[in-house]
Design a protein around this motif. Structure first.
Motif, PDB file in Angstrom:
ATOM      1  N   ARG A   1      -5.150  15.794   9.238  1.00 31.01           N
ATOM      2  CA  ARG A   1      -5.557  17.166   9.022  1.00 31.01           C
ATOM      3  C   ARG A   1      -7.006  17.187   8.582  1.00 31.01           C
ATOM      4  NH1 ARG A   1      -2.270  21.271   5.171  1.00 31.01           N
ATOM      5  NH2 ARG A   1      -4.077  21.758   3.943  1.00 31.01           N
ATOM      6  N   ARG A   2      -7.803  18.011   9.231  1.00 26.94           N
ATOM      7  CA  ARG A   2      -9.214  18.109   8.889  1.00 26.94           C
ATOM      8  C   ARG A   2      -9.407  19.148   7.794  1.00 26.94           C
ATOM      9  NH1 ARG A   2     -11.525  19.034  14.631  1.00 26.94           N
ATOM     10  NH2 ARG A   2     -12.776  20.466  13.415  1.00 26.94           N
ATOM     11  N   ARG A   3     -10.347  18.867   6.915  1.00 24.78           N
ATOM     12  CA  ARG A   3     -10.639  19.809   5.829  1.00 24.78           C
ATOM     13  C   ARG A   3     -11.179  21.111   6.398  1.00 24.78           C
ATOM     14  NH1 ARG A   3     -13.330  16.047   1.155  1.00 24.78           N
ATOM     15  NH2 ARG A   3     -11.448  14.830   0.829  1.00 24.78           N
ATOM     16  N   GLY A   4     -10.737  22.209   5.792  1.00 25.32           N
ATOM     17  CA  GLY A   4     -11.220  23.518   6.197  1.00 25.32           C
ATOM     18  C   GLY A   4     -10.544  24.081   7.431  1.00 25.32           C
ATOM     19  N   VAL A   5      -9.674  23.309   8.072  1.00 30.03           N
ATOM     20  CA  VAL A   5      -8.969  23.786   9.254  1.00 30.03           C
ATOM     21  C   VAL A   5      -7.519  24.049   8.858  1.00 30.03           C
ATOM     22  CG1 VAL A   5      -8.232  23.256  11.603  1.00 30.03           C
ATOM     23  CG2 VAL A   5     -10.456  22.463  10.787  1.00 30.03           C
ATOM     24  N   PRO A   6      -7.122  25.321   8.797  1.00 30.19           N
ATOM     25  CA  PRO A   6      -5.746  25.616   8.395  1.00 30.19           C
ATOM     26  C   PRO A   6      -4.751  25.183   9.474  1.00 30.19           C
ATOM     27  CG  PRO A   6      -6.854  27.623   9.076  1.00 30.19           C
ATOM     28  CD  PRO A   6      -7.886  26.516   9.104  1.00 30.19           C
ATOM     29  N   THR A   7      -3.602  24.736   9.037  1.00 32.90           N
ATOM     30  CA  THR A   7      -2.554  24.374   9.988  1.00 32.90           C
ATOM     31  C   THR A   7      -1.589  25.552  10.109  1.00 32.90           C
ATOM     32  OG1 THR A   7      -1.229  23.382   8.230  1.00 32.90           O
ATOM     33  CG2 THR A   7      -2.696  21.926   9.446  1.00 32.90           C
ATOM     34  N   PRO A   8      -1.027  25.746  11.278  1.00 30.75           N
ATOM     35  CA  PRO A   8      -0.089  26.854  11.447  1.00 30.75           C
ATOM     36  C   PRO A   8       1.185  26.618  10.629  1.00 30.75           C
ATOM     37  CG  PRO A   8      -0.216  25.530  13.447  1.00 30.75           C
ATOM     38  CD  PRO A   8      -1.240  24.997  12.494  1.00 30.75           C
ATOM     39  N   ALA A   9       1.813  27.707  10.246  1.00 32.35           N
ATOM     40  CA  ALA A   9       3.068  27.620   9.496  1.00 32.35           C
ATOM     41  C   ALA A   9       4.152  27.017  10.386  1.00 32.35           C
ATOM     42  CB  ALA A   9       3.480  29.008   9.035  1.00 32.35           C
ATOM     43  N   PRO A  10       5.090  26.275   9.785  1.00 32.22           N
ATOM     44  CA  PRO A  10       6.199  25.731  10.576  1.00 32.22           C
ATOM     45  C   PRO A  10       7.038  26.856  11.184  1.00 32.22           C
ATOM     46  CG  PRO A  10       6.149  24.777   8.366  1.00 32.22           C
ATOM     47  CD  PRO A  10       5.158  25.898   8.393  1.00 32.22           C
ATOM     48  N   VAL A  11       7.603  26.578  12.340  1.00 32.10           N
ATOM     49  CA  VAL A  11       8.504  27.526  12.999  1.00 32.10           C
ATOM     50  C   VAL A  11       9.874  26.859  13.079  1.00 32.10           C
ATOM     51  CG1 VAL A  11       8.999  28.782  15.126  1.00 32.10           C
ATOM     52  CG2 VAL A  11       6.632  28.542  14.344  1.00 32.10           C
ATOM     53  N   VAL A  12      10.866  27.518  12.508  1.00 28.97           N
ATOM     54  CA  VAL A  12      12.243  27.015  12.532  1.00 28.97           C
ATOM     55  C   VAL A  12      13.083  28.094  13.194  1.00 28.97           C
ATOM     56  CG1 VAL A  12      14.184  26.191  11.166  1.00 28.97           C
ATOM     57  CG2 VAL A  12      11.844  25.744  10.391  1.00 28.97           C
ATOM     58  N   ALA A  13      13.744  27.759  14.291  1.00 29.16           N
ATOM     59  CA  ALA A  13      14.502  28.762  15.042  1.00 29.16           C
ATOM     60  C   ALA A  13      15.837  28.198  15.500  1.00 29.16           C
ATOM     61  CB  ALA A  13      13.694  29.210  16.254  1.00 29.16           C
ATOM     62  N   VAL A  14      16.809  29.070  15.561  1.00 31.80           N
ATOM     63  CA  VAL A  14      18.123  28.712  16.099  1.00 31.80           C
ATOM     64  C   VAL A  14      18.101  29.075  17.577  1.00 31.80           C
ATOM     65  CG1 VAL A  14      20.600  29.133  15.973  1.00 31.80           C
ATOM     66  CG2 VAL A  14      19.211  29.168  13.877  1.00 31.80           C
ATOM     67  N   ALA A  15      18.395  28.102  18.424  1.00 31.19           N
ATOM     68  CA  ALA A  15      18.411  28.342  19.868  1.00 31.19           C
ATOM     69  C   ALA A  15      19.615  29.209  20.239  1.00 31.19           C
ATOM     70  CB  ALA A  15      18.463  27.013  20.617  1.00 31.19           C
ATOM     71  N   PRO A  16      19.530  29.947  21.332  1.00 27.93           N
ATOM     72  CA  PRO A  16      20.680  30.744  21.780  1.00 27.93           C
ATOM     73  C   PRO A  16      21.900  29.846  21.998  1.00 27.93           C
ATOM     74  CG  PRO A  16      18.729  31.245  23.088  1.00 27.93           C
ATOM     75  CD  PRO A  16      18.385  30.068  22.226  1.00 27.93           C
ATOM     76  N   PRO A  17      23.103  30.391  21.800  1.00 31.56           N
ATOM     77  CA  PRO A  17      24.328  29.590  21.939  1.00 31.56           C
ATOM     78  C   PRO A  17      24.489  28.885  23.283  1.00 31.56           C
ATOM     79  CG  PRO A  17      24.822  31.716  20.968  1.00 31.56           C
ATOM     80  CD  PRO A  17      23.382  31.748  21.388  1.00 31.56           C
ATOM     81  N   VAL A  18      23.826  29.361  24.320  1.00 35.71           N
ATOM     82  CA  VAL A  18      23.958  28.718  25.626  1.00 35.71           C
ATOM     83  C   VAL A  18      23.252  27.364  25.673  1.00 35.71           C
ATOM     84  CG1 VAL A  18      24.273  30.877  26.883  1.00 35.71           C
ATOM     85  CG2 VAL A  18      21.970  29.951  26.561  1.00 35.71           C
TER      86      VAL A  18
END
Length: 94
Positions: A1-18
Motif C-alpha cells: 500500500r502506498r502512502r497517501g493512496v486510499p484503498t477501497p473498502a472491502p466488499v462482502v456479498a452473498v451470491a444469489p442462490p443459483v
C-alpha cells in the motif's frame, strides 16, 4: 500500500442462490494485506458456519475470494443467516 493512496473498502456479498445448490456462496473483495484470510476465517468460525470449499485468489493488489458455506447440518444458510454472516465478515475487515 502506498502512502497517501486510499484503498477501497472491502466488499462482502452473498451470491444469489443459483450460484450453488448445496451451499451459500459468500464473495469477498478486499485490498490484499497480511492476515486478511485469517480475519475472514476467524469471522466465519465465530459465526458458527462451516466452510465447504474456498476459492482464494489475488489479482494485483486485490484479494477476490469465494467461500461456500453451510450450517452445522450441511445445508445452505437461510437468507437472514447469510446476511448476518456477511455482516460479521465486514466487521472483521473493518
Amino acid at each position: 500500500r502506498r502512502r497517501g493512496v486510499p484503498t477501497p473498502a472491502p466488499v462482502v456479498a452473498v451470491a444469489p442462490p443459483v450460484a450453488s445448490a448445496s451451499a451459500t456462496v459468500l464473495e469477498v473483495r478486499a485490498h490484499d494485506a497480511p492476515g486478511l484470510l485469517h480475519r475472514i476465517g476467524r469471522a466465519l468460525d465465530g459465526a458458527g458456519v462451516r466452510v465447504r470449499t474456498a476459492h482464494v485468489s489475488t489479482l494485483g493488489a486485490d484479494a477476490v475470494d469465494a467461500f461456500y458455506l453451510t450450517d452445522a447440518a450441511g445445508r445452505p444458510l437461510s437468507a437472514r443467516r447469510a446476511g448476518e454472516v456477511a455482516a460479521a465478515v465486514r466487521a472483521a475487515l473493518g
